[in-house]
Design an enzyme around this catalytic site. Structure first.
Site, PDB file in Angstrom:
ATOM      1  N   ASN A 295      -2.156   0.355   6.643  1.00 39.72           N
ATOM      2  CA  ASN A 295      -1.635  -0.883   7.232  1.00 39.72           C
ATOM      3  C   ASN A 295      -0.760  -1.709   6.287  1.00 39.72           C
ATOM      4  O   ASN A 295      -0.728  -2.921   6.358  1.00 39.72           O
ATOM      5  CB  ASN A 295      -2.773  -1.703   7.846  1.00 39.72           C
ATOM      6  CG  ASN A 295      -3.780  -2.166   6.821  1.00 39.72           C
ATOM      7  OD1 ASN A 295      -3.641  -1.858   5.639  1.00 39.72           O
ATOM      8  ND2 ASN A 295      -4.778  -2.910   7.260  1.00 39.72           N
TER       9      ASN A 295
ATOM     10  N   LYS B 127       0.822  -1.207   0.000  1.00 41.94           N
ATOM     11  CA  LYS B 127       0.000   0.000   0.000  1.00 41.94           C
ATOM     12  C   LYS B 127       0.865   1.271   0.000  1.00 41.94           C
ATOM     13  O   LYS B 127       2.069   1.206   0.278  1.00 41.94           O
ATOM     14  CB  LYS B 127      -0.942  -0.034   1.211  1.00 41.94           C
ATOM     15  CG  LYS B 127      -1.955  -1.186   1.154  1.00 41.94           C
ATOM     16  CD  LYS B 127      -2.945  -1.110   2.314  1.00 41.94           C
ATOM     17  CE  LYS B 127      -3.975  -2.240   2.267  1.00 41.94           C
ATOM     18  NZ  LYS B 127      -5.005  -2.107   3.329  1.00 41.94           N
TER      19      LYS B 127
ATOM     20  N   THR C 120      -5.259  -7.097  10.694  1.00 34.88           N
ATOM     21  CA  THR C 120      -5.614  -5.840  10.010  1.00 34.88           C
ATOM     22  C   THR C 120      -5.140  -4.620  10.800  1.00 34.88           C
ATOM     23  O   THR C 120      -4.580  -3.683  10.227  1.00 34.88           O
ATOM     24  CB  THR C 120      -7.146  -5.763   9.826  1.00 34.88           C
ATOM     25  OG1 THR C 120      -7.588  -6.966   9.191  1.00 34.88           O
ATOM     26  CG2 THR C 120      -7.534  -4.571   8.981  1.00 34.88           C
TER      27      THR C 120
ATOM     28  N   TYR D 235     -12.125  -2.278  -4.029  1.00 34.73           N
ATOM     29  CA  TYR D 235     -12.676  -2.467  -2.681  1.00 34.73           C
ATOM     30  C   TYR D 235     -14.208  -2.412  -2.673  1.00 34.73           C
ATOM     31  O   TYR D 235     -14.807  -2.169  -1.619  1.00 34.73           O
ATOM     32  CB  TYR D 235     -12.095  -1.429  -1.719  1.00 34.73           C
ATOM     33  CG  TYR D 235     -10.730  -1.804  -1.172  1.00 34.73           C
ATOM     34  CD1 TYR D 235     -10.563  -2.915  -0.340  1.00 34.73           C
ATOM     35  CD2 TYR D 235      -9.612  -1.042  -1.474  1.00 34.73           C
ATOM     36  CE1 TYR D 235      -9.315  -3.263   0.170  1.00 34.73           C
ATOM     37  CE2 TYR D 235      -8.356  -1.386  -0.950  1.00 34.73           C
ATOM     38  CZ  TYR D 235      -8.222  -2.493  -0.128  1.00 34.73           C
ATOM     39  OH  TYR D 235      -6.991  -2.832   0.384  1.00 34.73           O
TER      40      TYR D 235
ATOM     41  N   ARG E  95      -1.455 -14.282   4.292  1.00 31.61           N
ATOM     42  CA  ARG E  95      -2.206 -13.693   5.418  1.00 31.61           C
ATOM     43  C   ARG E  95      -1.419 -13.825   6.728  1.00 31.61           C
ATOM     44  O   ARG E  95      -1.418 -12.910   7.547  1.00 31.61           O
ATOM     45  CB  ARG E  95      -3.573 -14.370   5.561  1.00 31.61           C
ATOM     46  CG  ARG E  95      -4.499 -14.232   4.355  1.00 31.61           C
ATOM     47  CD  ARG E  95      -5.113 -12.886   4.170  1.00 31.61           C
ATOM     48  NE  ARG E  95      -5.866 -12.422   5.302  1.00 31.61           N
ATOM     49  CZ  ARG E  95      -6.574 -11.280   5.309  1.00 31.61           C
ATOM     50  NH1 ARG E  95      -6.631 -10.515   4.208  1.00 31.61           N
ATOM     51  NH2 ARG E  95      -7.224 -10.892   6.368  1.00 31.61           N
TER      52      ARG E  95
ATOM     53  N   GLU F  73      -9.413 -10.751  -7.732  1.00 29.93           N
ATOM     54  CA  GLU F  73      -8.454  -9.659  -7.519  1.00 29.93           C
ATOM     55  C   GLU F  73      -7.292  -9.733  -8.507  1.00 29.93           C
ATOM     56  O   GLU F  73      -6.824  -8.697  -9.002  1.00 29.93           O
ATOM     57  CB  GLU F  73      -7.926  -9.702  -6.082  1.00 29.93           C
ATOM     58  CG  GLU F  73      -8.994  -9.329  -5.063  1.00 29.93           C
ATOM     59  CD  GLU F  73      -8.503  -9.311  -3.622  1.00 29.93           C
ATOM     60  OE1 GLU F  73      -9.263  -8.852  -2.762  1.00 29.93           O
ATOM     61  OE2 GLU F  73      -7.358  -9.750  -3.364  1.00 29.93           O
TER      62      GLU F  73
ATOM     63  N   HIS G  75      -2.114  -5.420   1.486  1.00 26.80           N
ATOM     64  CA  HIS G  75      -3.385  -6.118   1.258  1.00 26.80           C
ATOM     65  C   HIS G  75      -3.058  -7.547   0.839  1.00 26.80           C
ATOM     66  O   HIS G  75      -2.050  -7.776   0.163  1.00 26.80           O
ATOM     67  CB  HIS G  75      -4.172  -5.446   0.124  1.00 26.80           C
ATOM     68  CG  HIS G  75      -5.299  -6.304  -0.379  1.00 26.80           C
ATOM     69  ND1 HIS G  75      -6.525  -6.311   0.226  1.00 26.80           N
ATOM     70  CD2 HIS G  75      -5.357  -7.230  -1.375  1.00 26.80           C
ATOM     71  CE1 HIS G  75      -7.292  -7.205  -0.387  1.00 26.80           C
ATOM     72  NE2 HIS G  75      -6.608  -7.769  -1.366  1.00 26.80           N
TER      73      HIS G  75
HETATM   74  N1  UDP Z   1      -9.913  -0.669   7.087  1.00 23.67           N
HETATM   75  C1  UDP Z   1      -9.997   0.574   7.672  1.00 23.67           C
HETATM   76  N2  UDP Z   1     -10.691   0.697   8.839  1.00 23.67           N
HETATM   77  C2  UDP Z   1     -11.278  -0.352   9.470  1.00 23.67           C
HETATM   78  C3  UDP Z   1     -11.187  -1.623   8.871  1.00 23.67           C
HETATM   79  C4  UDP Z   1     -10.496  -1.744   7.684  1.00 23.67           C
HETATM   80  O1  UDP Z   1      -9.476   1.532   7.139  1.00 23.67           O
HETATM   81  O2  UDP Z   1     -11.881  -0.162  10.531  1.00 23.67           O
HETATM   82  C5  UDP Z   1      -9.193  -0.812   5.826  1.00 23.67           C
HETATM   83  C6  UDP Z   1      -7.812  -1.408   6.042  1.00 23.67           C
HETATM   84  O3  UDP Z   1      -6.910  -0.769   5.153  1.00 23.67           O
HETATM   85  C7  UDP Z   1      -8.014  -2.854   5.658  1.00 23.67           C
HETATM   86  C8  UDP Z   1      -9.041  -2.741   4.533  1.00 23.67           C
HETATM   87  O4  UDP Z   1      -9.891  -1.695   4.958  1.00 23.67           O
HETATM   88  O5  UDP Z   1      -6.807  -3.446   5.270  1.00 23.67           O
HETATM   89  C9  UDP Z   1      -9.840  -3.988   4.277  1.00 23.67           C
HETATM   90  O6  UDP Z   1     -10.405  -4.440   5.483  1.00 23.67           O
HETATM   91  P1  UDP Z   1     -10.438  -5.992   5.842  1.00 23.67           P
HETATM   92  O7  UDP Z   1     -11.317  -6.128   7.048  1.00 23.67           O
HETATM   93  O8  UDP Z   1     -10.798  -6.775   4.631  1.00 23.67           O
HETATM   94  O9  UDP Z   1      -8.938  -6.275   6.317  1.00 23.67           O
HETATM   95  P2  UDP Z   1      -7.712  -7.036   5.637  1.00 23.67           P
HETATM   96  O10 UDP Z   1      -8.266  -8.187   4.852  1.00 23.67           O
HETATM   97  O11 UDP Z   1      -6.988  -6.042   4.773  1.00 23.67           O
HETATM   98  O12 UDP Z   1      -6.860  -7.477   6.792  1.00 23.67           O
END
Ligand code: UDP
Length: 150
Positions: A123, A20, A102, A60, A96, A137, A126
């Protein structure tokens, strides 16, 4: 009857990774790709892109109804990213695991997010969360002729 070994019928698993904008900004592209390689995953495709807000929003779309969607689209289009197809046994789960939770506050020590992420929204990485998601994707960013299996 067919004597071809079973492995030849089993497609190697693929997943989509995005480094990212925050991690690209931190000069961490090589460090993050290195972690994938050290864990036995292979880079089958990779490119650097600056997503438009619409491209980020399309990627997204599954999160459209979530309260953070707008900010997520702003963030993901705020600077260049590195999109990568990772290939290997159990690539989806392996990626993962390497990423960590996350929210970097919850991410296990030694994970990419523990080491490079600043916050739940910025974070660092992805990673696809299922085989179905991974296929969609990967297709969002790459054509078949851009992906190179070993
Ligand atoms: N995200 C955010 N706020 C939140 C939860 C998620 O900004 O409260 C963003 C964060 O960048 C995250 C992405 O949305 O990586 C996708 O969320 P997901 O729950 O799918 O998490 P991931 O699969 O990336 O761990």
């Amino acid at each position: 009857f067919n004597s071809t070994p079973i492995e030849e019928f089993m497609a190697v698993e693929r997943t989509l990774s995005i480094i990212k904008p925050d991690a690209v900004q931190k000069n961490a592209i090589g460090a993050i790709l290195g972690r994938f390689e050290q864990a036995g995953l292979h880079v089958a495709a990779t490119k650097m892109m600056h997503l438009s807000r619409d491209e980020a929003g399309g990627f997204y779309a599954v999160h459209k109804a979530r309260p953070f969607y707008g900010e997520l689209c702003d963030f993901m289009s705020s600077g260049p990213v590195v999109v990568t197809v990772l290939e290997g046994e159990g690539a989806i789960a392996k990626n993962r695991d390497l990423m960590g939770a996350t929210n970097p506050k919850d991410a296990a020590a030694g994970t990419i997010r523990a080491d490079f992420a600043d916050s739940i929204d910025a974070n660092a990485v992805h990673g696809s969360d299922s085989a179905e998601t991974a296929a969609w994707e990967i297709g969002y960013f790459f054509g078949q002729r851009e992906i190179f299996s070993r």
